[in-house]
Design a protein around this motif. Structure first.
Motif, PDB file in Angstrom:
ATOM      1  N   ASP A  86      67.639  89.178   0.449  1.00 14.39           N
ATOM      2  CA  ASP A  86      67.776  87.726   0.545  1.00 14.39           C
ATOM      3  C   ASP A  86      68.649  87.332   1.735  1.00 14.39           C
ATOM      4  O   ASP A  86      68.307  86.432   2.503  1.00 14.39           O
ATOM      5  CB  ASP A  86      68.365  87.165  -0.746  1.00 14.39           C
ATOM      6  CG  ASP A  86      67.404  87.275  -1.926  1.00 14.39           C
ATOM      7  OD1 ASP A  86      66.193  87.490  -1.682  1.00 14.39           O
ATOM      8  OD2 ASP A  86      67.861  87.161  -3.076  1.00 14.39           O
ATOM      9  N   GLN A  90      67.360  85.415   5.290  1.00 13.94           N
ATOM     10  CA  GLN A  90      67.955  84.147   5.706  1.00 13.94           C
ATOM     11  C   GLN A  90      68.470  84.224   7.137  1.00 13.94           C
ATOM     12  O   GLN A  90      68.433  83.243   7.880  1.00 13.94           O
ATOM     13  CB  GLN A  90      69.079  83.767   4.746  1.00 13.94           C
ATOM     14  CG  GLN A  90      68.602  83.345   3.371  1.00 13.94           C
ATOM     15  CD  GLN A  90      69.745  83.084   2.404  1.00 13.94           C
ATOM     16  OE1 GLN A  90      70.892  82.900   2.800  1.00 13.94           O
ATOM     17  NE2 GLN A  90      69.436  83.075   1.106  1.00 13.94           N
ATOM     18  N   ALA A 117      59.687  84.102   0.838  1.00 17.79           N
ATOM     19  CA  ALA A 117      60.685  83.491   1.715  1.00 17.79           C
ATOM     20  C   ALA A 117      60.066  82.902   2.971  1.00 17.79           C
ATOM     21  O   ALA A 117      60.781  82.352   3.816  1.00 17.79           O
ATOM     22  CB  ALA A 117      61.731  84.533   2.099  1.00 17.79           C
TER      23      ALA A 117
END
Length: 294
Positions: A86, A90, A117
């Motif tokens: 994650d 990002q 994502a």
């Protein structure tokens, strides 16, 4: 699915410890084609969270120029893997390096996270277990449906799992290296050779790089900046080969050779497959020149 940029130089793939912010900063000026910010083997369990934040900040800095940035996360099955993924997505690196991939299902699971994502990152798989070698075709074939771009051999872990004794010629790994390379080429993937552990032995490193180049690998995994010059030199096209490739391309471009499948160049018969190889070699040489100039 993304198409692997085969013409991007990947001669040197340098691992950098994710917990060492100073090392990550230094990497901004190192002549590495690829940088792997490592959250797995190079980071102790009690430093995992801090390293994750350090790596994410480094990637977000966009301070690495043309270098291809990968983040090696911990296995998704581990306590840290999902959070690593994650945070990395990002920060938006060029790719995610998955450790100890043994099955095609592991690649597909990671790919689902990338899709969720809406990430443009590619996937890279570490091939470092006996089961990975047994499943290598299925793992590589996921490139047809996922963002898998390359295979990276992990010879240290392979040696441990195989209980193999290593020697300078890497006798214990020849089958594993060949199978990994064959699978990569069958499905259009990049193939990166394993590490050479003694960074104070430049002659040994040069021999290992030469072996990997002769086998067909695109580049070498490295553990120390001192190894960069050797890998970049060995995995770059030789000047004589570049000159010969230029001769072949120019010969096929002659008006009298238009439409021919086989021509004679310097007394040797040359086919269209040689033309394709020559064009690819010249493109790689130009890409390396651009990297060096930048």
């Amino acid at each position: 699915m993304p198409t692997t940029d085969k013409l991007r130089p990947r001669r040197s793939c340098l691992y950098m410890p994710g917990a060492n912010a100073r090392a990550l900063e230094k990497a901004q000026s190192l002549p590495a084609d690829m940088l792997v910010f490592d959250l797995e083997d190079a980071v102790a369990p009690d430093a995992k969270v801090e390293a994750r934040e350090t790596v994410a900040e480094a990637v977000r800095s966009r301070a690495y120029g043309q270098r291809e940035l990968l983040v090696r996360i911990n296995a998704l099955e581990s306590p840290w893997g999902r959070a690593d993924m994650d945070a990395a997505l990002q920060a938006a690196p060029d790719g995610i390096l998955l450790p100890k991939v043994s099955t095609a299902a592991q690649v597909r699971a990671a790919d689902q996270l990338l899709k969720a994502a809406d990430s443009q990152a590619g996937l890279w798989a570490m091939i470092e277990t006996p089961l990975a070698i047994l499943n290598i075709r299925e793992i590589a074939a996921t490139a047809q449906e996922t963002r898998l771009l390359g295979l990276v051999v992990g010879t240290n872990d392979l040696a441990k799992e195989l209980q193999a004794v290593t020697d300078p010629s890497r006798s214990a790994f020849q089958v594993h290296l060949a199978l990994t390379l064959a699978a990569a080429r069958a499905f259009g993937l990049v193939a990166i050779d394993g590490v050479f552990n003694d960074f104070r032995d430049p002659e040994g490193l040069a021999a290992a790089c030469e072996q990997g180049r002769l086998l067909g690998f695109d580049g070498k995994s490295l553990i120390h900046p001192a190894q960069l010059e050797t890998a970049n030199r060995v995995f770059a096209p030789e000047p004589g080969a570049v000159a010969q490739a230029q001769i072949i391309v120019e010969a096929f471009a002659l008006e009298e050779n238009q439409g021919k499948g086989v021509i004679q160049v310097n007394g040797k018969m040359v086919e269209l497959l040689h033309l394709e190889q020559a064009q690819q070699l010249l493109a790689i040489a130009r890409a390396i020149e651009a990297v060096n100039a930048g």
